[in-house]
Enzyme design. Structure first.
Site, PDB file in Angstrom:
ATOM      1  N   ASP A 114      -1.060  56.068  70.294  1.00  0.00           N
ATOM      2  CA  ASP A 114      -0.679  56.997  71.359  1.00  0.00           C
ATOM      3  C   ASP A 114       0.241  58.117  70.893  1.00  0.00           C
ATOM      4  O   ASP A 114       0.923  58.757  71.711  1.00  0.00           O
ATOM      5  CB  ASP A 114      -0.030  56.225  72.510  1.00  0.00           C
ATOM      6  CG  ASP A 114      -1.056  55.442  73.306  1.00  0.00           C
ATOM      7  OD1 ASP A 114      -2.161  55.973  73.513  1.00  0.00           O
ATOM      8  OD2 ASP A 114      -0.756  54.301  73.709  1.00  0.00           O
ATOM      9  N   ASP A 175      -8.811  55.497  75.845  1.00  0.00           N
ATOM     10  CA  ASP A 175      -7.666  56.406  75.941  1.00  0.00           C
ATOM     11  C   ASP A 175      -7.528  57.298  74.709  1.00  0.00           C
ATOM     12  O   ASP A 175      -6.998  58.415  74.792  1.00  0.00           O
ATOM     13  CB  ASP A 175      -6.355  55.629  76.086  1.00  0.00           C
ATOM     14  CG  ASP A 175      -6.399  54.476  77.056  1.00  0.00           C
ATOM     15  OD1 ASP A 175      -7.448  53.817  77.154  1.00  0.00           O
ATOM     16  OD2 ASP A 175      -5.375  54.203  77.698  1.00  0.00           O
ATOM     17  N   GLY A 233     -17.606  44.945  73.458  1.00  0.00           N
ATOM     18  CA  GLY A 233     -16.647  45.573  74.346  1.00  0.00           C
ATOM     19  C   GLY A 233     -15.995  44.586  75.289  1.00  0.00           C
ATOM     20  O   GLY A 233     -16.603  43.587  75.684  1.00  0.00           O
ATOM     21  N   THR A 235     -12.530  44.433  78.456  1.00  0.00           N
ATOM     22  CA  THR A 235     -11.523  45.178  79.186  1.00  0.00           C
ATOM     23  C   THR A 235     -10.145  44.669  78.796  1.00  0.00           C
ATOM     24  O   THR A 235      -9.999  43.589  78.217  1.00  0.00           O
ATOM     25  CB  THR A 235     -11.713  45.063  80.706  1.00  0.00           C
ATOM     26  OG1 THR A 235     -10.952  46.100  81.350  1.00  0.00           O
ATOM     27  CG2 THR A 235     -11.257  43.702  81.233  1.00  0.00           C
ATOM     28  N   ARG A 247      -9.269  54.306  85.397  1.00  0.00           N
ATOM     29  CA  ARG A 247      -8.521  55.217  84.526  1.00  0.00           C
ATOM     30  C   ARG A 247      -9.225  55.396  83.196  1.00  0.00           C
ATOM     31  O   ARG A 247      -9.195  56.487  82.609  1.00  0.00           O
ATOM     32  CB  ARG A 247      -7.082  54.719  84.338  1.00  0.00           C
ATOM     33  CG  ARG A 247      -6.188  55.790  83.710  1.00  0.00           C
ATOM     34  CD  ARG A 247      -4.713  55.530  83.965  1.00  0.00           C
ATOM     35  NE  ARG A 247      -4.133  54.557  83.075  1.00  0.00           N
ATOM     36  CZ  ARG A 247      -3.585  53.408  83.455  1.00  0.00           C
ATOM     37  NH1 ARG A 247      -3.599  53.049  84.734  1.00  0.00           N
ATOM     38  NH2 ARG A 247      -3.044  52.580  82.571  1.00  0.00           N
ATOM     39  N   TRP A 251     -10.263  58.860  81.520  1.00  0.00           N
ATOM     40  CA  TRP A 251      -9.955  59.275  80.146  1.00  0.00           C
ATOM     41  C   TRP A 251     -11.213  59.824  79.462  1.00  0.00           C
ATOM     42  O   TRP A 251     -11.147  60.789  78.705  1.00  0.00           O
ATOM     43  CB  TRP A 251      -9.417  58.113  79.321  1.00  0.00           C
ATOM     44  CG  TRP A 251      -8.055  57.576  79.626  1.00  0.00           C
ATOM     45  CD1 TRP A 251      -7.711  56.250  79.728  1.00  0.00           C
ATOM     46  CD2 TRP A 251      -6.826  58.306  79.818  1.00  0.00           C
ATOM     47  NE1 TRP A 251      -6.375  56.129  79.982  1.00  0.00           N
ATOM     48  CE2 TRP A 251      -5.796  57.362  80.036  1.00  0.00           C
ATOM     49  CE3 TRP A 251      -6.512  59.663  79.835  1.00  0.00           C
ATOM     50  CZ2 TRP A 251      -4.470  57.729  80.270  1.00  0.00           C
ATOM     51  CZ3 TRP A 251      -5.183  60.039  80.076  1.00  0.00           C
ATOM     52  CH2 TRP A 251      -4.191  59.078  80.285  1.00  0.00           C
TER      53      TRP A 251
END
Length: 395
Positions: A114, A175, A233, A235, A247, A251
């Site tokens: 981030d 993100d 994949g 979550t 969200r 993104w």
């Protein structure tokens, strides 16, 4: 990137969205002024400190510069400066830029992906707006740090955790699309192509693996860091591994078009349009999403709606005028911003009071549920600035 060639899901609400009255400039300016008033109320509290990621009872507690979210508040200060011309916002932002320089120099909680959220909105913005050399150097240091998380065999930037941690190995998350502009910017600033090569590789892997065939998205996806083979994949904050965390989808709607500013691949815009239609077709009547798109009657996430509004405006900017959904994307963004400004704005209160009510930070852990979230406040202000000014992104 075979999914780039897939058709968009029809935008079944296009006529409804286009038929809504659109807010005029007077109304948008009034909402913007209300946001600036709330920033003013917290300016002294958050000049040498930062808001926590989410509020408690609508009020952010102050914290040191240690979280992944701190850049959003500094970005709000730069947006307020651009929108108003008032020097007080610039002075506060410049003090925070020095905090970000200290953070990267002292390596305070920088071992995660981030760094784009942190340094694009604070230090790259400072360089672009004021020519701050301190901001430029801090942002370049952050980009170099982000490159240490690039896994060449997998072609991704690992999101979280020690690179030797088997539980986090090879994990990318949606993100990260918004962290990639820091690398593209660093490549342009330095002439070093390795930043761009890593960003190009990661966005291709995100498009290939995070986006499902129906244009919904996984929150996270694992790659084998040694062989580069896809693992699967999952979550982290959504309802289930097979649902679509709102969200995360936002993104994607925002991140693929932002990367397109640096990587002029029309497939990125086609993909973002597919994600946008999936998102818009699963909204409640007021166009403010529930926290996961599997629901249309559950806790809302105003922060995801604000991100999506910015993404829709960025997407519309990149689409040709003849695109059949372009006008609907602009209209949907306007409708979201108007609804957020009229129904989701927290009352002007004590210092630290947030801006947007009814956000969700982490539903499975019950953190920041039905609260203000600092990224939601940031993207709401960014959307307002996009709609009322000629604005160049900090991303």
């Amino acid at each position: 990137m075979s999914q780039f060639a897939s058709p968009r899901e029809p935008l079944i609400r296009a006529a409804e969205i286009l038929g809504r009255p659109r807010p005029d400039r007077v109304k948008l300016d009034a909402i913007l002024a209300a946001v600036l008033a709330r920033i003013d109320a917290s300016l002294d509290l958050f000049t040498d400190a930062f808001p926590k990621p989410s509020s408690e009872g609508g009020v952010y507690a102050p914290m040191d510069n240690t979280e992944w979210t701190n850049g959003f508040w500094t970005g709000m200060l730069w947006l307020a400066f651009e929108a108003s011309g008032e020097a007080r916002y610039r002075h506060a932002a410049e003090r925070q830029v020095e905090s970000f320089r200290d953070r990267i120099e002292r390596e305070i909680n920088v071992d995660h992906h981030d760094l784009g959220f942190l340094y694009s909105l604070s230090c790259v913005a400072a360089w672009k707006l004021t020519g701050s050399l301190s901001g430029r150097e801090a942002a370049l240091a952050a980009a170099r740090r982000l490159m240490t998380r690039y896994l060449p065999a997998a072609g991704i930037i690992q999101a979280w955790g020690d690179l030797s941690d088997p539980e986090q190995a090879g994990r990318m998350i949606i993100d990260c699309n918004l962290n990639l502009p820091l690398l593209y910017w660093a490549s342009e600033e330095t002439g070093d192509p390795t930043f761009r090569i890593a960003a190009d590789s990661h966005i291709a892997q995100a498009a290939r693996h995070i986006v499902r065939p129906d244009a919904s998205t996984f929150h996270t996806f694992y790659m084998n860091p040694r062989t580069g083979e896809p693992v699967g994949g999952k979550t982290h904050q959504g309802f289930s591994d097979t649902s679509c965390w709102a969200r995360g989808q936002a993104w994607g709607v925002s991140g693929f078009p932002l990367v397109h500013r640096y990587k002029a691949d029309p497939g990125l815009i086609d993909l973002a349009a597919r994600l946008a239609n999936y998102f818009l077709n699963r909204l409640p009547d007021d166009l403010v999403c529930c926290w996961d798109l599997v629901f249309t009657d559950a806790e809302r996430d105003s922060s995801a709606a604000a991100i999506a509004a910015c993404g829709l405006l960025e997407l519309a900017r990149a689409l040709p005028l003849a695109d059949p959904d372009r006008e609907a994307y602009e209209a949907a963004a306007l409708a979201m911003v108007e609804t957020l400004g009229e129904r989701y704005l927290l009352p002007l209160g004590q210092p630290g009071t947030g801006i947007l009510a009814h956000g969700v930070y982490h539903m499975p852990n019950r953190v920041g549920v039905d609260e203000a979230c600092i990224w939601g406040d940031y993207f709401f202000l960014e959307a307002l600035v996009r709609l009322t000014r000629v604005w160049e992104p900090y991303w």
